[in-house]
Design an enzyme around this catalytic site. Structure first.
Site, PDB file in Angstrom:
ATOM      1  N   SER A 175      -5.907   7.963  -3.602  1.00 35.95           N
ATOM      2  CA  SER A 175      -4.781   8.944  -3.497  1.00 35.95           C
ATOM      3  C   SER A 175      -4.173   9.198  -4.954  1.00 35.95           C
ATOM      4  CB  SER A 175      -4.110   8.661  -2.417  1.00 35.95           C
ATOM      5  OG  SER A 175      -3.403   9.773  -2.007  1.00 35.95           O
ATOM      6  N   ASP A 228      -9.643  12.393 -17.878  1.00 34.46           N
ATOM      7  CA  ASP A 228     -10.009  13.616 -18.177  1.00 34.46           C
ATOM      8  C   ASP A 228      -9.518  13.944 -19.597  1.00 34.46           C
ATOM      9  OD1 ASP A 228     -10.902  13.885 -15.835  1.00 34.46           O
ATOM     10  OD2 ASP A 228      -9.929  15.592 -15.187  1.00 34.46           O
ATOM     11  N   LYS A 258     -10.377   9.935  -2.316  1.00 38.69           N
ATOM     12  CA  LYS A 258      -9.346  10.494  -1.620  1.00 38.69           C
ATOM     13  C   LYS A 258      -8.463  11.485  -2.267  1.00 38.69           C
ATOM     14  CE  LYS A 258      -5.436  10.242   1.587  1.00 38.69           C
ATOM     15  NZ  LYS A 258      -4.482  11.173   0.795  1.00 38.69           N
TER      16      LYS A 258
END
Length: 528
Positions: free
Chosen positions: A297, A308, A322
């Protein structure tokens, strides 16, 4: 004129009625399922519950039945939408807030008796004179020893209103005594451990994202920087998430400019972007993040942004997966609904949510299958969804649809374990050894002034190991055939549990990290 009006009045009245009926039907068409003058239809679910309450052959707890019905409805949605009964809402909210009102002890049930394992320094229990080793026999005249009471039930007895008194009957030095404790605020720190693991290299173990997590993180970082922090190991293993905004704030401290951190979007929630908005505290220092299958999460939001943007090296194993955002709604009876309202996406557009079309059981079983199908042992066994291929800003391949795959894989060390280790944890055998060892050697352990002194100077003797095997045998765990590597691993864990008795979580992780493969790999990467 009066006579003419009397003649036409019935006709005019009839025309008005016809017009009204016509308008009513047209309005009904505009609002399907609704009548212009009637009240909405009764909810069939409520009708059924009312009939059961009033007509069923036996007496039924309708409230409990209603909870069950709600659970079944939510299970047809997604694995993370959940109904929270009124009796559990306070604990859930406390966990999010990062604090509660209680006495400030850690305890374990040993031989059906509450044993105090640690006492929070300067907490309510410490101020009242509670000590490690005390045994609680009763709380406010409610007996809790020898009655097989659950730990959750005991916590409910110990928690309460701020400044309220609680009387505990304590057994100490073969005597009973009654001690009054005034409850106070107990902080559930989101930072489990933070220290300088080597010159210029800091280590932070972030356990969960509470509402005060960012503040605690900043205080911790500033403290480490005063000690010469230049490189950082951020340990997010087994961090199940928490408050999304707090993860975003921490990400902002590592990323520069107005970089996108994450965005959320749902059928009823328009796209919302979370971007960097201030100069960060650690935008240029070398950064390694540790992750595993328990990382979920909000933790994955943070890791996804760092990966990224090629800001950090991710070490460990594939994260939980999640990618759903929940909002909590309070209901009229004191219960609450935690409903999935959106998905979150990483900066390059990845949704890392795992599929859940086969139901909740299959969804959660997937984590267990990672241990049995070899994924925790070899990087080649990781099941990435190759149809959801993305690239980082630097051009590296990353995947969506199934958690976040680390940049450097570190397998779970199973060479020293053969299945019996699960019993040691579920039965609390390791924790119990550390507790009893501390009580028997409290004076001797005082020579270690710091956890660093303990890590470098303490080792278990052969007699200590024999004592541990005796405790394990009482828990029906035989260690007679244990391998040399297994023994070495266990001795390090036992040492960590002893450190926990003295320095709590910080001592535990500082001791464990000496032989932790992921931490050692992180140090290797940071030194290059």
């Amino acid at each position: 004129m009066n006579k003419k009006l009397q003649v036409w009045t019935p006709l005019l009245f009839s025309l008005a009625m016809v017009a009204g009926i016509f308008i009513g039907f047209r309005l009904k068409e505009a609002m399907p399922g609704k009548s212009f003058f009637s009240i909405d239809k009764r909810d069939p679910l409520q009708e059924v519950l009312n009939l059961i309450e009033n007509k069923y052959v036996d007496t039924i707890n309708v409230n409990k039945l209603s909870d069950t019905a709600i659970d079944i409805i939510l299970k047809s949605l997604d694995p993370h939408s959940a109904y929270i009964p009124a009796s559990e809402v306070e604990d859930i909210n406390n966990d999010i807030a990062g604090s509660f009102f209680g006495v400030g002890i850690e305890f374990s049930i040993i031989d059906d008796t509450l044993n105090v394992l640690t006492v929070l320094p300067d907490g309510p229990a410490a101020k009242a004179g509670i000590k490690i080793g005390d045994k609680f026999l009763a709380v406010n005249n409610t007996g809790i020893a020898g009655v097989k009471i659950s730990e959750d039930a005991i916590r409910k007895l110990l928690h309460g209103q701020k400044d309220s008194d609680i009387k505990v009957t304590v057994f100490r030095d073969s005597q009973k005594q009654v001690i009054t404790i005034t409850r106070g605020m107990i902080a559930m720190n989101s930072i489990d451990a933070a220290y300088m693991i080597q010159d210029s290299i800091g280590y932070i173990k972030l356990g969960k994202f509470t509402e005060v997590c960012y503040r605690e993180f900043m205080q911790t970082m500033e403290g480490l920087q005063k000690k010469g922090l230049k490189k950082l190991i951020l340990d997010l293993r087994d961090n199940g998430g928490g408050v999304l905004d707090q993860a975003v704030e921490i990400a902002d401290e590592f990323l520069d400019g107005d970089k996108l951190i994450t965005y959320t979007e749902g059928s009823h929630f328009p796209k919302k972007e979370y971007r960097c908005k201030r100069p960060g505290l650690f935008e240029t220092g070398s950064l390694v993040v540790l992750a595993d299958e328990g990382t979920a999460s909000a933790s994955e939001v943070l890791i996804g942004a760092l990966q990224d943007w090629d800001r950090a090296t991710i070490i460990g194993r594939r994260t939980f997966g999640k990618g759903l955002v929940q909002e909590q709604y309070d209901l009229s009876d004191g219960s609450a609904l935690r409903l999935t309202v959106a998905r979150y996406f990483t900066p390059v557009g990845r949704s890392i949510q795992r599929p859940y079309t086969n139901g909740r059981k299959a969804y959660f079983d997937e984590i267990n299958h990672r241990f049995t199908d070899g994924e925790t042992l070899t990087a080649d066994s990781i099941k990435n969804d190759t149809t959801k291929l993305f690239k980082t800003v630097g051009g590296r391949k990353v995947y969506g649809g199934g958690g976040i795959t680390p940049d450097i894989f570190v397998s779970m060390d199973t060479a020293g374990y053969n299945g019996w280790d699960k019993k040691l944890y579920t039965k609390g055998t390791l924790e119990n050894f550390g507790y009893h060892y501390y009580l028997s050697n409290e004076q001797a352990l005082k020579k270690y002034k710091t956890s660093q002194d303990f890590v470098s100077g303490f080792s278990l003797s052969d007699n200590d190991w024999s004592y541990f095997t005796t405790i394990a045998a009482k828990d029906s765990i035989s260690l007679n055939w244990i391998t040399p590597k297994s023994k070495t691993l266990l001795q390090q864990e036992l040492k960590s549990y002893i450190a926990h008795e003295i320095w709590r979580n910080e001592g535990f992780f500082e001791t464990m990290n000496v032989t932790d493969e992921a931490v050692l790999k992180a140090l290797e990467v940071l030194k290059k």
